[in-house]
Design an enzyme around this catalytic site. Sequence first.
Site, mmCIF file in Angstrom:
data_model
loop_
_atom_site.group_PDB
_atom_site.id
_atom_site.type_symbol
_atom_site.label_atom_id
_atom_site.label_comp_id
_atom_site.label_asym_id
_atom_site.label_seq_id
_atom_site.Cartn_x
_atom_site.Cartn_y
_atom_site.Cartn_z
ATOM 1 N N ASP A 45 0.830 -1.200 0.000
ATOM 2 C CA ASP A 45 0.000 0.000 0.000
ATOM 3 C C ASP A 45 0.868 1.254 0.000
ATOM 4 O O ASP A 45 1.929 1.288 0.629
ATOM 5 C CB ASP A 45 -0.897 -0.015 1.248
ATOM 6 C CG ASP A 45 -1.984 1.044 1.185
ATOM 7 O OD1 ASP A 45 -2.299 1.532 0.077
ATOM 8 O OD2 ASP A 45 -2.523 1.400 2.251
ATOM 9 N N HIS B 57 2.988 3.561 -8.999
ATOM 10 C CA HIS B 57 2.861 2.128 -9.280
ATOM 11 C C HIS B 57 4.116 1.589 -9.961
ATOM 12 O O HIS B 57 4.538 0.457 -9.707
ATOM 13 C CB HIS B 57 1.631 1.872 -10.154
ATOM 14 C CG HIS B 57 0.343 2.223 -9.478
ATOM 15 N ND1 HIS B 57 0.013 1.772 -8.214
ATOM 16 C CD2 HIS B 57 -0.708 2.990 -9.875
ATOM 17 C CE1 HIS B 57 -1.176 2.237 -7.866
ATOM 18 N NE2 HIS B 57 -1.627 2.977 -8.852
ATOM 19 N N SER C 246 -6.688 -5.924 -6.078
ATOM 20 C CA SER C 246 -7.854 -6.482 -5.401
ATOM 21 C C SER C 246 -9.079 -6.457 -6.310
ATOM 22 O O SER C 246 -9.125 -5.738 -7.323
ATOM 23 C CB SER C 246 -8.152 -5.702 -4.117
ATOM 24 O OG SER C 246 -8.774 -4.471 -4.424
ATOM 25 N N ASN D 94 -10.286 -3.042 -6.646
ATOM 26 C CA ASN D 94 -9.473 -2.090 -7.407
ATOM 27 C C ASN D 94 -10.016 -1.825 -8.807
ATOM 28 O O ASN D 94 -9.636 -0.830 -9.446
ATOM 29 C CB ASN D 94 -8.024 -2.571 -7.524
ATOM 30 C CG ASN D 94 -7.234 -2.420 -6.250
ATOM 31 O OD1 ASN D 94 -6.213 -3.089 -6.052
ATOM 32 N ND2 ASN D 94 -7.674 -1.547 -5.354
ATOM 33 N N ARG E 167 -11.331 1.673 -9.602
ATOM 34 C CA ARG E 167 -10.467 2.836 -9.765
ATOM 35 C C ARG E 167 -10.619 3.417 -11.175
ATOM 36 O O ARG E 167 -11.151 2.757 -12.080
ATOM 37 C CB ARG E 167 -9.010 2.439 -9.501
ATOM 38 C CG ARG E 167 -8.741 2.096 -8.040
ATOM 39 C CD ARG E 167 -7.268 1.876 -7.779
ATOM 40 N NE ARG E 167 -6.999 1.665 -6.362
ATOM 41 C CZ ARG E 167 -5.795 1.568 -5.834
ATOM 42 N NH1 ARG E 167 -4.726 1.667 -6.610
ATOM 43 N NH2 ARG E 167 -5.638 1.385 -4.533
ATOM 44 N N ARG F 298 1.693 -5.027 6.192
ATOM 45 C CA ARG F 298 1.017 -3.990 5.407
ATOM 46 C C ARG F 298 1.825 -2.704 5.485
ATOM 47 O O ARG F 298 2.154 -2.225 6.575
ATOM 48 C CB ARG F 298 -0.401 -3.728 5.900
ATOM 49 C CG ARG F 298 -1.063 -2.610 5.076
ATOM 50 C CD ARG F 298 -2.531 -2.474 5.284
ATOM 51 N NE ARG F 298 -3.075 -1.499 4.334
ATOM 52 C CZ ARG F 298 -4.310 -1.500 3.877
ATOM 53 N NH1 ARG F 298 -5.163 -2.427 4.279
ATOM 54 N NH2 ARG F 298 -4.710 -0.597 3.008
ATOM 55 N N ARG G 195 -5.329 -2.484 8.594
ATOM 56 C CA ARG G 195 -6.453 -3.381 8.318
ATOM 57 C C ARG G 195 -6.031 -4.357 7.225
ATOM 58 O O ARG G 195 -5.048 -4.127 6.516
ATOM 59 C CB ARG G 195 -7.690 -2.606 7.893
ATOM 60 C CG ARG G 195 -7.486 -1.670 6.719
ATOM 61 C CD ARG G 195 -8.782 -0.979 6.318
ATOM 62 N NE ARG G 195 -8.561 -0.039 5.227
ATOM 63 C CZ ARG G 195 -8.275 1.252 5.385
ATOM 64 N NH1 ARG G 195 -8.194 1.759 6.606
ATOM 65 N NH2 ARG G 195 -8.093 2.037 4.337
ATOM 66 N N GLU H 98 0.392 -13.546 12.294
ATOM 67 C CA GLU H 98 0.934 -12.375 12.968
ATOM 68 C C GLU H 98 0.863 -11.202 11.985
ATOM 69 O O GLU H 98 1.044 -11.380 10.776
ATOM 70 C CB GLU H 98 2.384 -12.617 13.401
ATOM 71 C CG GLU H 98 2.555 -13.764 14.381
ATOM 72 C CD GLU H 98 1.856 -13.498 15.710
ATOM 73 O OE1 GLU H 98 1.836 -12.331 16.152
ATOM 74 O OE2 GLU H 98 1.341 -14.459 16.305
#
Length: 253
Positions: free
Chosen positions: A18, A35, A63, A66, A69, A186, A192, A205
């Site tokens: 991200d 990107h 995803s 996505n 977008r 992340r 999240r 984890e």
Amino acid sequence: MNLVEARNLPRHLGIIMDGNGRWAESRGEPREAGHKAGSAAVRRLVRACRRLGIEALTLYAFSEQNWARPTGEVDALMGLLREFLMSERDEILHNDIRLVAIGDLQRLPPAVREVLYPLRQASSDKSRMTLALALSYGGREEIAAAAQQLALEAAAGRLDPRSIDHTLLATRIPSLSFGDPDLIIRTGGEQRLSNFLLYGAAYAELAFTDRLWPDFVEDDLFAAIASYQRRERRFGKVGKPMPMAISQTGTET
């Protein structure tokens, strides 16, 4: 410096990449530039994981959500994906890496599928590391598809509905074909899962970093793994008892 123990590595590592868009915007550049910089970070990370001996790496590349977008951004992402698959083909095969893809792959443009599918086939017998790309992927969608498959088998009389349990369901979930993720990282500051590996993440984890994905480097990876190695994974069981502290008066506290 973060020291990583070779004997206690996560077997399956998942990463939510991200921050590409914010990285570009902070520099006054179009999101597509972020990107592109993110693609370079992918190359760094895959090489680092291979050197460490990580057995399976799943990258959240695109995803299911996505697709909403802007068209230009989606087209740029698909172009970068095709470019990555073409440019990394030789390195993937040479380094004994098996490439797999999970998600609704039929939604991908033909130009992507025509390079993805042959590479997936050509690397199918590789065994040093599994690199899984989550493309047009959603954890909820994956679970729903698995439930639908079991329902169809039961309706056709090939399966007793009473035999369905979490173990059987897991056999129909593609992202679990290389095991539950042990550690999910992340980048980008959000905390999240965003519909990533939901079933397998039950006891994973989690590690969150403010580092934007294009800036993610080996030291960031080592920091996350070192943190993982300091944790006690209990899987719902009782943890090891903490030693009692002794006060200066000799009494237990």
